[in-house]
Design an enzyme around this catalytic site. Structure first.
Site, PDB file in Angstrom:
ATOM      1  N   ARG A   1      -2.796   1.400  -8.325  1.00 51.54           N
ATOM      2  CA  ARG A   1      -1.861   0.284  -8.236  1.00 51.54           C
ATOM      3  C   ARG A   1      -0.982   0.290  -9.489  1.00 51.54           C
ATOM      4  O   ARG A   1      -1.428   0.634 -10.583  1.00 51.54           O
ATOM      5  CB  ARG A   1      -2.604  -1.052  -8.144  1.00 51.54           C
ATOM      6  CG  ARG A   1      -3.198  -1.322  -6.763  1.00 51.54           C
ATOM      7  CD  ARG A   1      -2.122  -1.539  -5.691  1.00 51.54           C
ATOM      8  NE  ARG A   1      -2.667  -1.876  -4.384  1.00 51.54           N
ATOM      9  CZ  ARG A   1      -2.826  -1.022  -3.369  1.00 51.54           C
ATOM     10  NH1 ARG A   1      -2.488   0.258  -3.504  1.00 51.54           N
ATOM     11  NH2 ARG A   1      -3.312  -1.436  -2.213  1.00 51.54           N
TER      12      ARG A   1
ATOM     13  N   HIS B   1       5.042   4.885  -2.377  1.00 54.84           N
ATOM     14  CA  HIS B   1       3.742   4.401  -1.872  1.00 54.84           C
ATOM     15  C   HIS B   1       3.365   5.125  -0.580  1.00 54.84           C
ATOM     16  O   HIS B   1       3.117   4.494   0.457  1.00 54.84           O
ATOM     17  CB  HIS B   1       3.781   2.879  -1.665  1.00 54.84           C
ATOM     18  CG  HIS B   1       2.416   2.248  -1.692  1.00 54.84           C
ATOM     19  ND1 HIS B   1       2.148   1.051  -2.291  1.00 54.84           N
ATOM     20  CD2 HIS B   1       1.228   2.671  -1.177  1.00 54.84           C
ATOM     21  CE1 HIS B   1       0.871   0.745  -2.142  1.00 54.84           C
ATOM     22  NE2 HIS B   1       0.281   1.726  -1.468  1.00 54.84           N
TER      23      HIS B   1
HETATM   24  P1  NDP Z   1     -13.382   1.953  -3.530  1.00 58.60           P
HETATM   25  O1  NDP Z   1     -13.711   0.511  -3.558  1.00 58.60           O
HETATM   26  O2  NDP Z   1     -14.133   2.873  -2.641  1.00 58.60           O
HETATM   27  O3  NDP Z   1     -13.503   2.535  -5.009  1.00 58.60           O
HETATM   28  C1  NDP Z   1     -13.052   1.838  -6.138  1.00 58.60           C
HETATM   29  C2  NDP Z   1     -13.516   2.586  -7.364  1.00 58.60           C
HETATM   30  O4  NDP Z   1     -12.927   1.982  -8.513  1.00 58.60           O
HETATM   31  C3  NDP Z   1     -15.044   2.528  -7.551  1.00 58.60           C
HETATM   32  O5  NDP Z   1     -15.518   3.757  -8.035  1.00 58.60           O
HETATM   33  C4  NDP Z   1     -15.191   1.458  -8.610  1.00 58.60           C
HETATM   34  O6  NDP Z   1     -16.334   1.579  -9.432  1.00 58.60           O
HETATM   35  C5  NDP Z   1     -13.953   1.716  -9.447  1.00 58.60           C
HETATM   36  N1  NDP Z   1     -13.631   0.552 -10.276  1.00 58.60           N
HETATM   37  C6  NDP Z   1     -13.277  -0.693  -9.861  1.00 58.60           C
HETATM   38  N2  NDP Z   1     -13.106  -1.499 -10.929  1.00 58.60           N
HETATM   39  C7  NDP Z   1     -13.380  -0.754 -12.017  1.00 58.60           C
HETATM   40  C8  NDP Z   1     -13.406  -1.023 -13.414  1.00 58.60           C
HETATM   41  N3  NDP Z   1     -13.116  -2.234 -13.901  1.00 58.60           N
HETATM   42  N4  NDP Z   1     -13.735  -0.023 -14.246  1.00 58.60           N
HETATM   43  C9  NDP Z   1     -14.047   1.198 -13.771  1.00 58.60           C
HETATM   44  N5  NDP Z   1     -14.050   1.533 -12.461  1.00 58.60           N
HETATM   45  C10 NDP Z   1     -13.712   0.553 -11.594  1.00 58.60           C
HETATM   46  O7  NDP Z   1     -11.809   2.047  -3.206  1.00 58.60           O
HETATM   47  P2  NDP Z   1     -10.995   3.289  -2.625  1.00 58.60           P
HETATM   48  O8  NDP Z   1     -11.403   4.500  -3.353  1.00 58.60           O
HETATM   49  O9  NDP Z   1     -11.049   3.288  -1.147  1.00 58.60           O
HETATM   50  O10 NDP Z   1      -9.504   2.863  -3.030  1.00 58.60           O
HETATM   51  C11 NDP Z   1      -9.176   2.706  -4.392  1.00 58.60           C
HETATM   52  C12 NDP Z   1      -7.774   2.159  -4.539  1.00 58.60           C
HETATM   53  O11 NDP Z   1      -6.815   3.154  -4.213  1.00 58.60           O
HETATM   54  C13 NDP Z   1      -7.416   0.995  -3.619  1.00 58.60           C
HETATM   55  O12 NDP Z   1      -7.932  -0.223  -4.096  1.00 58.60           O
HETATM   56  C14 NDP Z   1      -5.895   1.030  -3.670  1.00 58.60           C
HETATM   57  O13 NDP Z   1      -5.455   0.271  -4.781  1.00 58.60           O
HETATM   58  C15 NDP Z   1      -5.591   2.499  -3.908  1.00 58.60           C
HETATM   59  N6  NDP Z   1      -5.013   3.134  -2.705  1.00 58.60           N
HETATM   60  C16 NDP Z   1      -3.715   3.567  -2.781  1.00 58.60           C
HETATM   61  C17 NDP Z   1      -3.131   4.196  -1.718  1.00 58.60           C
HETATM   62  C18 NDP Z   1      -1.759   4.748  -1.826  1.00 58.60           C
HETATM   63  O14 NDP Z   1      -1.178   5.147  -0.825  1.00 58.60           O
HETATM   64  N7  NDP Z   1      -1.189   4.828  -3.009  1.00 58.60           N
HETATM   65  C19 NDP Z   1      -3.854   4.372  -0.450  1.00 58.60           C
HETATM   66  C20 NDP Z   1      -5.234   3.908  -0.495  1.00 58.60           C
HETATM   67  C21 NDP Z   1      -5.771   3.317  -1.591  1.00 58.60           C
HETATM   68  P3  NDP Z   1     -17.820   1.541  -8.796  1.00 58.60           P
HETATM   69  O15 NDP Z   1     -18.011   2.929  -8.223  1.00 58.60           O
HETATM   70  O16 NDP Z   1     -18.680   1.274  -9.952  1.00 58.60           O
HETATM   71  O17 NDP Z   1     -17.796   0.468  -7.742  1.00 58.60           O
HETATM   72  C1  OXD Z   2      -4.021   0.891   0.523  1.00 59.00           C
HETATM   73  C2  OXD Z   2      -2.672   1.386   0.268  1.00 59.00           C
HETATM   74  O1  OXD Z   2      -4.528   0.104  -0.267  1.00 59.00           O
HETATM   75  O2  OXD Z   2      -2.080   2.004   1.180  1.00 59.00           O
HETATM   76  O3  OXD Z   2      -4.603   1.286   1.543  1.00 59.00           O
HETATM   77  O4  OXD Z   2      -2.159   1.222  -0.834  1.00 59.00           O
END
Ligand code: NDP
Ligand code: OXD
Length: 308
Positions: free
Chosen positions: A223, A271
């Site tokens: 993000r 995006h």
């Molecule tokens: P998940 O919930 O599966 O994974 C999130 C990860 O982030 C976990 O490993 C979590 O840690 C880690 N995390 C969260 N907060 C912290 C913190 N404070 N410090 C360290 N690590 C942290 O989400 P996804 O992998 O499915 O998606 C991740 C993000 O990718 C989405 O929230 C979105 O913002 C972005 N995204 C963007 C897209 C795009 O097109 N640009 C498309 C899809 C997603 P832990 O393992 O300990 O829970």
């Molecule tokens: C998502 C994205 O969060 O597309 O899935 O950014």
């Protein structure tokens, strides 16, 4: 029994209905304006007109993996369960985006192409193999793990960073804020796929960029709010960072004239790293509705207190 589902944001009800029909799910899709009382909603973005008129909702599904767009909606009832999208065809796209950005930078493909355009000596070695380069992935959830799996065969030294400790074969894993500097130190490429939460906002600032190797790549597909934009631009202008590949921004679409659109070391994409796939998303949502209707637990439940 057919389940009524309200959809809001992103795609039309007709597109979603086609998705649910294609997977033979007994789901009837409605727009907000003409919906009966529904038990489930599938949402992208804040929906001020939705919740007050839908008192029977049992759960809200996010149309994406990220959920900050739902959580920042003041009209969202505090006790309503939120369920995020888990992969549904996005992880493979994200992994491809990251591999593209990392290889392009570390193997200097753009420099090679520019040299060819200038008619320079084709025998000159312009594309280092990049094996042994240190690549770190922030966020080890669905997106981060798929990204690491795609990077693994390419000969990089891999690190990962998450909130809670993780073990991933072939990856040096770090967890928590106390371990962040150790994770960042000397990375040649940083890939960020973290969610936006109160803890991750402005995480990547001047001090964190300074820990990366000179000439490093910063790739952010998590993000936009995770990056302090002025610090990133300054680190690029100083020459400490070599390039940035950015898919997400504080303001989307990026406003005309934004420095990210013209900076020679920044590649900004709109995006698109991983787009929601209606067929796979419909399947996942239909399956989870069936589990909830049967009184079973579902995965992907958002922890409101942690913000993802
Ligand atoms: P998940 O919930 O599966 O994974 C999130 C990860 O982030 C976990 O490993 C979590 O840690 C880690 N995390 C969260 N907060 C912290 C913190 N404070 N410090 C360290 N690590 C942290 O989400 P996804 O992998 O499915 O998606 C991740 C993000 O990718 C989405 O929230 C979105 O913002 C972005 N995204 C963007 C897209 C795009 O097109 N640009 C498309 C899809 C997603 P832990 O393992 O300990 O829970
Ligand atoms: C998502 C994205 O969060 O597309 O899935 O950014």
């Amino acid at each position: 029994m057919t389940i009524d589902l309200i959809v809001a944001g992103g795609y039309t009800a007709a597109e979603w209905q086609a998705g649910f029909d294609a997977c033979a799910a007994a789901v009837k899709v409605h727009e907000v304006a003409d919906a009966p009382k529904c038990r489930y909603a599938l949402v992208w973005g804040a929906q001020p007109a939705l919740y007050a008129t839908q008192p029977d909702l049992r759960a809200v599904f996010s149309m994406g993996a990220g959920v900050e767009h739902l959580l920042r909606d003041p009209s969202l009832p505090a006790a309503l369960p939120l369920i995020r999208l888990e992969d549904a065809g996005m992880a493979v796209q994200m992994a491809g985006y990251a591999v593209w950005g990392v290889l392009r930078h570390l193997r200097r493909f753009d420099d090679s192409a520019a040299a060819a355009r200038r008619g320079e000596d084709w025998g000159g070695w312009r594309s280092p193999p990049a094996t042994g380069a240190r690549v770190g992935v922030m966020g080890l959830g669905v997106m981060g793990q798929a990204t690491l799996a795609a990077l693994a065969p390419l000969g990089f030294v891999l690190r990962g960073w998450s909130r809670s400790p993780r073990e991933i074969t072939g990856v040096e894993c770090h967890a928590g804020t106390a371990a962040l500097d150790r994770f960042l130190d000397g990375l040649d490429a940083l890939v960020c796929v973290l969610p936006h939460t109160p803890d991750t906002e402005n995480l990547l600032d001047a001090a964190r960029f300074a820990r990366l190797a000179k000439g490093a790549l910063v790739l952010n597909a998590g993000r936009g709010s995770l990056i302090v934009d002025a610090d990133l631009l300054a680190a690029l202008d100083r020459g400490h960072l070599g390039a940035a590949v950015l898919d997400v921004f504080r303001e989307e679409p990026l406003p005309a004239g934004h420095p990210y659109l013209t900076h020679p070391r920044v590649t900004a994409t709109p995006h698109i790293a991983a787009r929601t796939q209606i067929p796979l998303t419909s399947r996942q949502v239909a399956d989870k509705i069936a589990q909830l209707e049967a009184g079973l637990p579902v995965s992907g439940l958002v922890g409101r207190e942690r913000g993802y």
